[in-house]
Write a protein that holds these residues in place. Structure first.
Motif, PDB file in Angstrom:
ATOM      1  N   ALA A 199       0.940  -1.213  -0.092  1.00 24.83           N
ATOM      2  CA  ALA A 199       0.043  -0.039  -0.020  1.00 24.83           C
ATOM      3  C   ALA A 199       0.811   1.287   0.148  1.00 24.83           C
ATOM      4  O   ALA A 199       0.242   2.423  -0.194  1.00 24.83           O
ATOM      5  N   LEU A 200       2.051   1.298   0.232  1.00 20.15           N
ATOM      6  CA  LEU A 200       3.024   2.043   0.386  1.00 20.15           C
ATOM      7  C   LEU A 200       3.326   2.556  -1.115  1.00 20.15           C
ATOM      8  O   LEU A 200       3.325   1.673  -2.121  1.00 20.15           O
ATOM      9  N   PRO A 201       3.877   3.987  -1.258  1.00 16.81           N
ATOM     10  CA  PRO A 201       4.353   4.489  -2.519  1.00 16.81           C
ATOM     11  C   PRO A 201       5.591   3.692  -2.766  1.00 16.81           C
ATOM     12  O   PRO A 201       6.358   3.041  -2.048  1.00 16.81           O
ATOM     13  N   PRO A 202       5.917   3.644  -4.019  1.00 18.89           N
ATOM     14  CA  PRO A 202       7.139   2.630  -4.619  1.00 18.89           C
ATOM     15  C   PRO A 202       8.395   3.073  -3.790  1.00 18.89           C
ATOM     16  O   PRO A 202       8.984   2.276  -3.241  1.00 18.89           O
ATOM     17  N   PHE A 203       8.786   4.259  -3.781  1.00 17.45           N
ATOM     18  CA  PHE A 203      10.113   4.635  -2.914  1.00 17.45           C
ATOM     19  C   PHE A 203       9.965   4.189  -1.579  1.00 17.45           C
ATOM     20  O   PHE A 203      10.915   3.837  -0.997  1.00 17.45           O
ATOM     21  N   ALA A 208      11.259   0.422   2.899  1.00 13.77           N
ATOM     22  CA  ALA A 208      10.878  -0.434   3.846  1.00 13.77           C
ATOM     23  C   ALA A 208      11.542  -1.971   3.711  1.00 13.77           C
ATOM     24  O   ALA A 208      12.007  -2.555   4.643  1.00 13.77           O
ATOM     25  N   ILE A 209      11.697  -2.306   2.275  1.00 13.88           N
ATOM     26  CA  ILE A 209      12.261  -3.447   2.171  1.00 13.88           C
ATOM     27  C   ILE A 209      13.744  -3.633   2.583  1.00 13.88           C
ATOM     28  O   ILE A 209      14.184  -4.482   2.999  1.00 13.88           O
ATOM     29  N   ASP A 210      14.339  -2.473   2.095  1.00  9.16           N
ATOM     30  CA  ASP A 210      15.692  -2.216   2.397  1.00  9.16           C
ATOM     31  C   ASP A 210      15.893  -2.329   3.695  1.00  9.16           C
ATOM     32  O   ASP A 210      17.132  -3.059   4.290  1.00  9.16           O
TER      33      ASP A 210
END
Length: 487
Positions: A199-203, A208-210
């Motif tokens: 649901a987050l914007p791509p950036f 978050a994944i990083d």
């Protein structure tokens, strides 16, 4: 004269039909020859995928027969069960399973061709059950966790330094999955978190994944470091617990001894091969082109990019062709890079990719190759493809390194070029196309190849020495380090 049938359990890291590289061929041919000599054999192996070995679906093991040889394969559900970094060299579950196989099969002897994917626990299980163990080792797994003694920057290595410090900068980083795989794992194992991230914007999602990946690595780093540091001593002890080690090259003997493996265990036994389907292909088919070939795994350590780049440096009017046999989809990223590299040069129309072929057709393939290249970036020990080529009177152009240069004698039965040196490789290719007398002279310098039967004669001699020693009988001593059992 041996009277009773003996049982030999052979181990290898992977096997036919899914895996068909040199060590697999060697194990198969030795098992078949032992059977012809009235031994009962069982090959114990693993069945890992070449890429993405993270999924465990199906049965723990599978039993089958391949070309008359009985095979028991450990599959991914068992290999990955409870997997930790330490399991790469010490896998208790596979060890217990191997112990049960020993009790069922009751071998007179265990013959290890490779222990990767099964781990050093197979040695300890055999020792616990007092089963003699011999090894015919084809690479450096017992010393090097990446097998090839080659660092990420391409520099060659002679083994772990004190406290495996050099392995911490070479092998340990490879234990961690890329960010993309961590994101995939989050999606599968933590669906609620994955839903929130999507649901987050791509950036923001990328940040978050990083962050999750950084946290994962921080948590996993201490056990990865510990396992890396424990590996050398564990496998050194395992290697020193066997009864005999056979190696095909002086290079391999020297590296093992440098890394603490007892020299008195090691004897030099050259590999042999099944020449029955090769020797009838010693006459080359007619061609107006000089056919330069490569046969093998299409991956970075094999140096195919060096070969293609050097071939592109030949003049565009050259009467030559580069023929590459290998599966570009086995390692698809590198394979595609090679296809693209072949297209991006002045001799693009002279480079052909032909995929793979059944091993039974190797002689026919070599009949249509004038010189075979082995441009590897690592020691290679003794590639069976070199011996197979020699059996068909095909000269070799190889890296001046390790086991390759023990087989290939420059300007006698082949040519050598400098490690990782495109200019040096191009110089030898230019000689081949310029000098019409060179290839016939090199063909004349090739001697008859050693056969599987001759190799198994020597292996049986080691078996007898080990078994007689175990039984307290007088036996001829195992050859000293550096000696060959062959005359």
């Amino acid at each position: 004269m041996r009277e009773a049938m003996r049982r030999v359990l052979l181990t290898v890291h992977k096997f036919f039909p899914e895996h068909r590289a040199g060590t697999e061929v060697l194990t198969l041919k030795v098992a078949q020859e032992l059977q012809r000599r009235n031994y009962e054999t069982l090959v114990v192996t693993a069945d890992p995928p070449d890429i993405d070995a993270r999924h465990s679906v199906g049965d723990d093991t599978v039993d089958y027969e391949y070309e008359g040889v009985k095979v028991h394969a450990v599959r991914e559900p068992l290999r990955l069960r409870g997997y930790t970094f330490r399991h790469e060299f010490s896998h208790p579950q596979i060890g217990e399973h191997f112990g049960s196989l020993l009790r069922q099969f009751k071998p007179d002897l265990v013959h290890i061709f490779h222990a990767e994917n099964l781990s050093g626990e197979i040695v300890h299980q055999a020792r616990r059950q007092q089963v003699p163990i011999v090894c015919s080792l084809t690479d450096f797994w017992f010393v090097c966790p990446v097998v090839q003694l080659k660092r990420p920057d391409g520099a060659l290595c002679r083994g772990p330094s004190a406290l495996a410090a050099n392995c911490l900068t070479c092998y340990t980083p490879q234990l961690f999955p890329p960010v993309e795989q961590i994101a995939e794992a989050v999606e599968k194992k933590l669906p609620q978190l994955a839903k929130q991230l999507s649901a987050l914007p791509p950036f923001a999602r990328k940040l978050a994944i990083d962050g999750i990946a950084t946290t994962f690595r921080a948590v996993k780093l201490p056990p990865a470091v510990t396992a890396t540091m424990q590996r050398p001593s564990f496998l050194r002890q395992a290697a020193n617990a066997v009864d005999a080690i056979m190696v095909p090259t002086s290079l391999m003997r020297d590296i093992f001894v440098e890394n603490g493996i007892r020299s008195e265990l090691i004897s030099k036994v050259h590999f042999g091969l099944d020449t029955s389907q090769l020797v009838q292909h010693q006459e080359k088919s007619k061609s107006d082109l000089v056919r330069i070939g490569f046969i093998g795994t299409m991956f970075e350590h094999k140096g195919i990019d060096l070969l293609i780049s050097a071939f592109h440096r030949l003049p565009p009017q050259v009467s030559a062709q580069l023929i590459i046999y290998g599966d570009p989809n086995q390692f698809p990223e590198y394979g595609q890079q090679m296809v693209d590299l072949a297209k991006d040069g002045r001799n693009a129309d002279k480079i052909k990719f032909f995929g793979t072929f059944p091993n039974a057709l190797l002689g026919e393939v070599l009949e249509n190759i004038d010189i075979l290249t082995v441009p590897s970036r690592w020691y290679e020990n003794t590639p069976l493809v070199i011996q197979s080529a020699f059996a068909t009177k095909t000269p070799i152009l190889a890296t001046d390194l390790g086991g390759m240069s023990e087989l290939v004698k420059h300007n006698v039965n082949g040519l050598l070029f400098k490690l990782n040196d495109v200019a040096s490789l191009h110089e030898q290719l230019q000689r081949i196309v310029d000098d019409k007398e060179l290839l016939p002279a090199l063909r004349a310098g090739i001697k008859p190849e050693r056969t599987v039967q001759e190799m198994v004669d020597d292996i049986e001699a080691v078996y007898e020495t080990v078994l007689n020693r175990r039984q307290g009988k007088n036996a001829q001593p195992t050859p000293r380090a550096g000696e060959s059992v062959i005359s």
